[in-house]
Design a protein around this motif. Structure first.
Motif, PDB file in Angstrom:
ATOM      1  N   ILE A 170       0.841  -1.199   0.000  1.00  0.00           N
ATOM      2  CA  ILE A 170       0.000   0.000   0.000  1.00  0.00           C
ATOM      3  C   ILE A 170       0.875   1.249   0.000  1.00  0.00           C
ATOM      4  CG2 ILE A 170      -1.723   1.303   1.321  1.00  0.00           C
ATOM      5  CD1 ILE A 170      -2.803  -1.380   2.278  1.00  0.00           C
ATOM      6  N   GLU A 171       0.493   2.213  -0.822  1.00  0.00           N
ATOM      7  CA  GLU A 171       1.227   3.471  -0.934  1.00  0.00           C
ATOM      8  C   GLU A 171       0.326   4.647  -0.564  1.00  0.00           C
ATOM      9  OE1 GLU A 171       3.774   4.010  -4.434  1.00  0.00           O
ATOM     10  OE2 GLU A 171       3.113   2.025  -5.109  1.00  0.00           O
ATOM     11  N   PRO A 172       0.913   5.783  -0.187  1.00  0.00           N
ATOM     12  CA  PRO A 172       0.101   6.974   0.098  1.00  0.00           C
ATOM     13  C   PRO A 172      -0.771   7.318  -1.110  1.00  0.00           C
ATOM     14  CG  PRO A 172       2.342   7.303   0.869  1.00  0.00           C
ATOM     15  CD  PRO A 172       2.343   6.016   0.084  1.00  0.00           C
ATOM     16  N   CYS A 173      -2.040   7.644  -0.852  1.00  0.00           N
ATOM     17  CA  CYS A 173      -2.962   7.880  -1.943  1.00  0.00           C
ATOM     18  C   CYS A 173      -4.073   8.832  -1.536  1.00  0.00           C
ATOM     19  CB  CYS A 173      -3.558   6.556  -2.436  1.00  0.00           C
ATOM     20  SG  CYS A 173      -4.369   5.580  -1.144  1.00  0.00           S
ATOM     21  N   VAL A 174      -4.802   9.286  -2.513  1.00  0.00           N
ATOM     22  CA  VAL A 174      -6.004  10.097  -2.310  1.00  0.00           C
ATOM     23  C   VAL A 174      -7.091   9.459  -3.165  1.00  0.00           C
ATOM     24  CG1 VAL A 174      -4.762  12.233  -1.811  1.00  0.00           C
ATOM     25  CG2 VAL A 174      -5.360  11.670  -4.177  1.00  0.00           C
ATOM     26  N   SER A 175      -8.296  10.001  -3.104  1.00  0.00           N
ATOM     27  CA  SER A 175      -9.353   9.485  -3.957  1.00  0.00           C
ATOM     28  C   SER A 175     -10.111  10.638  -4.572  1.00  0.00           C
ATOM     29  CB  SER A 175     -10.301   8.580  -3.167  1.00  0.00           C
ATOM     30  OG  SER A 175     -11.022   9.333  -2.209  1.00  0.00           O
ATOM     31  N   GLY A 176     -10.782  10.373  -5.691  1.00  0.00           N
ATOM     32  CA  GLY A 176     -11.580  11.410  -6.309  1.00  0.00           C
ATOM     33  C   GLY A 176     -11.308  11.522  -7.801  1.00  0.00           C
ATOM     34  N   LYS A 178     -14.462  12.551  -7.443  1.00  0.00           N
ATOM     35  CA  LYS A 178     -15.880  12.506  -7.069  1.00  0.00           C
ATOM     36  C   LYS A 178     -16.268  11.293  -6.235  1.00  0.00           C
ATOM     37  CE  LYS A 178     -17.072  14.994 -11.335  1.00  0.00           C
ATOM     38  NZ  LYS A 178     -17.891  15.018 -12.572  1.00  0.00           N
ATOM     39  N   ARG A 179     -15.521  10.191  -6.315  1.00  0.00           N
ATOM     40  CA  ARG A 179     -15.921   8.971  -5.610  1.00  0.00           C
ATOM     41  C   ARG A 179     -14.769   8.456  -4.749  1.00  0.00           C
ATOM     42  NH1 ARG A 179     -18.263   5.091 -10.261  1.00  0.00           N
ATOM     43  NH2 ARG A 179     -16.081   5.303 -10.929  1.00  0.00           N
ATOM     44  N   PRO A 180     -15.076   7.913  -3.558  1.00  0.00           N
ATOM     45  CA  PRO A 180     -14.011   7.460  -2.652  1.00  0.00           C
ATOM     46  C   PRO A 180     -13.225   6.269  -3.159  1.00  0.00           C
ATOM     47  CG  PRO A 180     -16.179   6.864  -1.806  1.00  0.00           C
ATOM     48  CD  PRO A 180     -16.419   7.779  -2.951  1.00  0.00           C
ATOM     49  N   HIS A 181     -13.817   5.475  -4.067  1.00  0.00           N
ATOM     50  CA  HIS A 181     -13.071   4.311  -4.554  1.00  0.00           C
ATOM     51  C   HIS A 181     -12.291   4.608  -5.832  1.00  0.00           C
ATOM     52  CE1 HIS A 181     -17.141   4.108  -6.318  1.00  0.00           C
ATOM     53  NE2 HIS A 181     -16.557   3.569  -7.375  1.00  0.00           N
ATOM     54  N   ASP A 182     -12.328   5.841  -6.319  1.00  0.00           N
ATOM     55  CA  ASP A 182     -11.474   6.233  -7.441  1.00  0.00           C
ATOM     56  C   ASP A 182     -10.119   6.673  -6.877  1.00  0.00           C
ATOM     57  OD1 ASP A 182     -13.330   5.688  -9.427  1.00  0.00           O
ATOM     58  OD2 ASP A 182     -14.243   7.673  -9.286  1.00  0.00           O
ATOM     59  N   ARG A 183      -9.329   5.681  -6.513  1.00  0.00           N
ATOM     60  CA  ARG A 183      -8.063   5.924  -5.812  1.00  0.00           C
ATOM     61  C   ARG A 183      -6.987   6.409  -6.774  1.00  0.00           C
ATOM     62  NH1 ARG A 183      -3.405   2.667  -4.009  1.00  0.00           N
ATOM     63  NH2 ARG A 183      -4.079   1.142  -5.573  1.00  0.00           N
ATOM     64  N   VAL A 184      -6.197   7.359  -6.300  1.00  0.00           N
ATOM     65  CA  VAL A 184      -5.082   7.897  -7.078  1.00  0.00           C
ATOM     66  C   VAL A 184      -3.850   7.915  -6.185  1.00  0.00           C
ATOM     67  CG1 VAL A 184      -4.196   9.851  -8.400  1.00  0.00           C
ATOM     68  CG2 VAL A 184      -6.676   9.391  -8.360  1.00  0.00           C
ATOM     69  N   LEU A 185      -2.759   7.323  -6.649  1.00  0.00           N
ATOM     70  CA  LEU A 185      -1.518   7.387  -5.885  1.00  0.00           C
ATOM     71  C   LEU A 185      -1.093   8.840  -5.735  1.00  0.00           C
ATOM     72  CD1 LEU A 185       0.553   4.423  -7.370  1.00  0.00           C
ATOM     73  CD2 LEU A 185      -0.754   4.476  -5.238  1.00  0.00           C
ATOM     74  N   LEU A 186      -0.622   9.195  -4.575  1.00  0.00           N
ATOM     75  CA  LEU A 186      -0.246  10.579  -4.320  1.00  0.00           C
ATOM     76  C   LEU A 186       0.789  11.076  -5.321  1.00  0.00           C
ATOM     77  CD1 LEU A 186      -0.888  12.856  -2.331  1.00  0.00           C
ATOM     78  CD2 LEU A 186       1.020  12.061  -0.921  1.00  0.00           C
ATOM     79  N   LYS A 187       1.725  10.221  -5.686  1.00  0.00           N
ATOM     80  CA  LYS A 187       2.780  10.611  -6.617  1.00  0.00           C
ATOM     81  C   LYS A 187       2.248  10.831  -8.028  1.00  0.00           C
ATOM     82  CE  LYS A 187       4.136   5.789  -7.422  1.00  0.00           C
ATOM     83  NZ  LYS A 187       5.200   4.765  -7.204  1.00  0.00           N
ATOM     84  N   GLU A 188       1.028  10.366  -8.308  1.00  0.00           N
ATOM     85  CA  GLU A 188       0.431  10.514  -9.637  1.00  0.00           C
ATOM     86  C   GLU A 188      -0.717  11.514  -9.646  1.00  0.00           C
ATOM     87  OE1 GLU A 188      -0.764   6.589 -10.701  1.00  0.00           O
ATOM     88  OE2 GLU A 188       1.288   5.780 -10.732  1.00  0.00           O
ATOM     89  N   MET A 189      -0.912  12.213  -8.549  1.00  0.00           N
ATOM     90  CA  MET A 189      -2.087  13.070  -8.420  1.00  0.00           C
ATOM     91  C   MET A 189      -2.099  14.214  -9.442  1.00  0.00           C
ATOM     92  SD  MET A 189      -3.453  15.167  -5.116  1.00  0.00           S
ATOM     93  CE  MET A 189      -4.868  16.262  -5.264  1.00  0.00           C
ATOM     94  N   LYS A 190      -0.947  14.886  -9.636  1.00  0.00           N
ATOM     95  CA  LYS A 190      -0.901  16.024 -10.554  1.00  0.00           C
ATOM     96  C   LYS A 190      -1.266  15.588 -11.969  1.00  0.00           C
ATOM     97  CE  LYS A 190       2.099  19.814 -12.068  1.00  0.00           C
ATOM     98  NZ  LYS A 190       3.419  20.470 -11.904  1.00  0.00           N
TER      99      LYS A 190
END
Length: 512
Positions: A170-176, A178-190
């Motif tokens: 598991i790596e640091p991540c955010v979601s959105g 719009k939906r909580p299960h649309d996970r995005v790795l923090l390093k790929e957020m931009k």
């Protein structure tokens, strides 16, 4: 015998299970159940999610739950139970488990749950359950193969379907967005955000034309010039029910904020910020990371001197409020309470027969409301204690009856006898519980409540033993001996840290 055990088990097993399960609390079904109606359902399938490994440093329970939500949404768990199990459970605190279970509506399961293990039993002890009852619960669950001990071979369970997750992956991540299960790795957020701008309108897209993606809008806020463009932060909120009651997650957020301030980062004045945790206790987590050390109470005045049978309802009343009290004034200043009778009659009795929430500020001799006296003692840097008779703290097991005295500055209670749950709650808040020796009480010892009290305890917690004798010196001349009602080594550890919450937070942060 088994009938008696079953009756007692009914009081405790739901606590052990409920604290680690979650179904949505606001559903119509839940409301109907609260009104006494049965809840019917088709027997659901049970998905087994096997956890292994350990979360890496810097990875939080939120990263875990977002990963789990994405994983379970992809698998499909609508109308199913999800059981989390495996060796990875060793590494998950009860707060982390609650965070995962709390997200069951977001990954669309009926509920997420965890097997009862030593972490569950420790929680029962933490909230003041009798050791003998916790032992009985463990024995019952083991006998019925409902308890899991990860130090022993665990039999494989048959599930409707199986999933596996290595916590180390598991790596640091955010979601959105719009939906909580649309996970995005923090390093790929931009990169993901820019893709969302151009994607067609949907859960992962806004279809912003290319010529408008770099558009800037000028505005003023309270006379301050500012600019808005796609992607700037306008709302920064920490809000949830269980996530924000998770000690490690909240402390982690606080440390990030502290580091940001250190580097001179500031929140723009037009950004709406809010902190709305699931419990107000979160606001009291600011502390040093090492135990306080000093344990003695010196030259404390008696804030209140009670007789027998002072209940938790007297200490923390749930009914009406005394009409001239600070609480009543606070409420009436903000919300007019026309016609409301505000009166709390405490068992404190005066020589003239008056009963009410008053006390004497000993140094001045002034009679005043208990709250006002307590605040005056605190402003003077003066510790206080409570003297009482038999059955102190009887009645309902409300924790406010221990929180209130702490906020008033009470350091110890010296009583003839004390109820078990209230004693445990006092310990949890860092208050010293002392009992007079058999056959003794305040009256027999000639105590009037006007004296200064010094409770002599070693500064080194290892020199204090559960149930030991403690010397109490009165006005530097007389003394008497009490029994220290820290009943276990664990309770001494809580006291050393100033209470359960401080102990748990320091343990989490120090990685113990």
């Amino acid at each position: 015998m088994w009938d008696n055990i079953s009756q007692q088990m009914a009081c405790f097993i739901p606590i052990a299970l409920w604290k680690q399960t979650r179904t949505h609390p606001m559903s119509i079904e839940a409301e109907a159940t609260m009104l006494g109606q049965p809840m019917s359902m088709v027997l659901p399938g049970v998905v087994g999610l096997k956890l292994s490994g350990k979360l890496k440093e810097g990875v939080t329970a939120t990263d875990l739950v977002l990963t789990v939500a994405q994983m379970l949404r992809k698998h499909g768990v609508v109308g199913k139970f999800v059981e989390f199990y495996g060796e990875g459970m060793r590494e998950l605190s009860l707060e982390d488990r609650a965070t995962i279970a709390n997200m069951s509506p977001d990954y669309a399961a009926i509920m997420g749950f965890f097997r009862i293990d030593n972490v569950t039993l420790q929680y029962l002890k933490l909230i003041g359950k009798y050791d003998e009852n916790v032992f009985m619960i463990e024995a019952y669950l083991r006998a019925n193969k409902m308890f899991v001990d990860y130090d022993e071979p665990v039999a494989e369970t048959v599930y409707s379907s199986y999933l596996e997750l290595n916590l180390n992956d598991i790596e640091p991540c955010v979601s959105g967005p719009k939906r909580p299960h649309d996970r995005v790795l923090l390093k790929e957020m931009k990169e993901d955000w820019h893709a969302c701008l151009s994607n067609k309108v949907g859960f992962k897209g806004f279809a912003i034309p290319k010529e408008f993606r770099s558009k800037v809008v000028d505005f003023t806020f309270n006379g301050i010039p500012a600019q808005l463009r796609h992607g700037v932060v306008v709302i920064a909120a920490i809000t949830s029910c269980t996530n924000t009651s998770n000690v490690s997650v909240m402390i982690g957020a606080a440390l990030v904020a502290k580091k940001a301030c250190k580097f001179g980062l500031e929140v723009k004045p037009w950004i709406k910020t809010s902190l709305a945790p699931g419990s107000g206790v979160v606001t009291k987590w600011d502390m040093i990371m090492s135990p306080p050390g000093a344990h003695s109470v010196r030259d404390a005045y008696c804030l209140l001197f009670f007789g027998d049978s002072v209940t938790t309802d007297h200490i923390s009343p749930s009914g009406s409020i005394y009409k001239d009290s600070p609480a009543a004034r606070y409420l009436t200043e903000r919300h007019p309470l026309e016609g409301l009778q505000l009166l709390w009659e405490s068992p404190r009795e005066w020589r003239d027969g008056e009963v009410g929430p008053f006390t004497i500020h000993i140094p001045s001799g002034e009679k005043m409301l208990v709250y006002n006296a307590a605040m005056r003692y605190k402003s003077e840097g003066q510790d206080t204690i409570v003297l009482a008779g038999a059955d102190y703290g009887s009645g309902s097991s409300r924790d406010g009856a221990a929180k209130g005295p702490v906020l008033l500055g009470v350091k110890a209670v010296i009583v003839k006898s004390i109820e078990h749950i209230h004693r445990s709650n006092l310990v949890g808040m860092g208050i010293i519980p002392l009992c007079f020796k058999q056959g003794e009480d305040a009256k027999m010892l000639g105590l009037m409540g006007h004296e200064k009290y010094t409770i002599e305890l070693p500064s080194n917690i290892n020199e204090i033993k559960p149930g030991q004798d403690v010397k109490v010196v009165v006005d530097s001349n007389n003394s008497f001996t009490c029994t220290l009602r820290f009943d276990t080594e664990v309770e001494l550890a809580y006291f050393d840290h100033g209470g359960i919450l401080q102990y748990v937070i320091r343990k989490l942060i120090n990685g113990a």
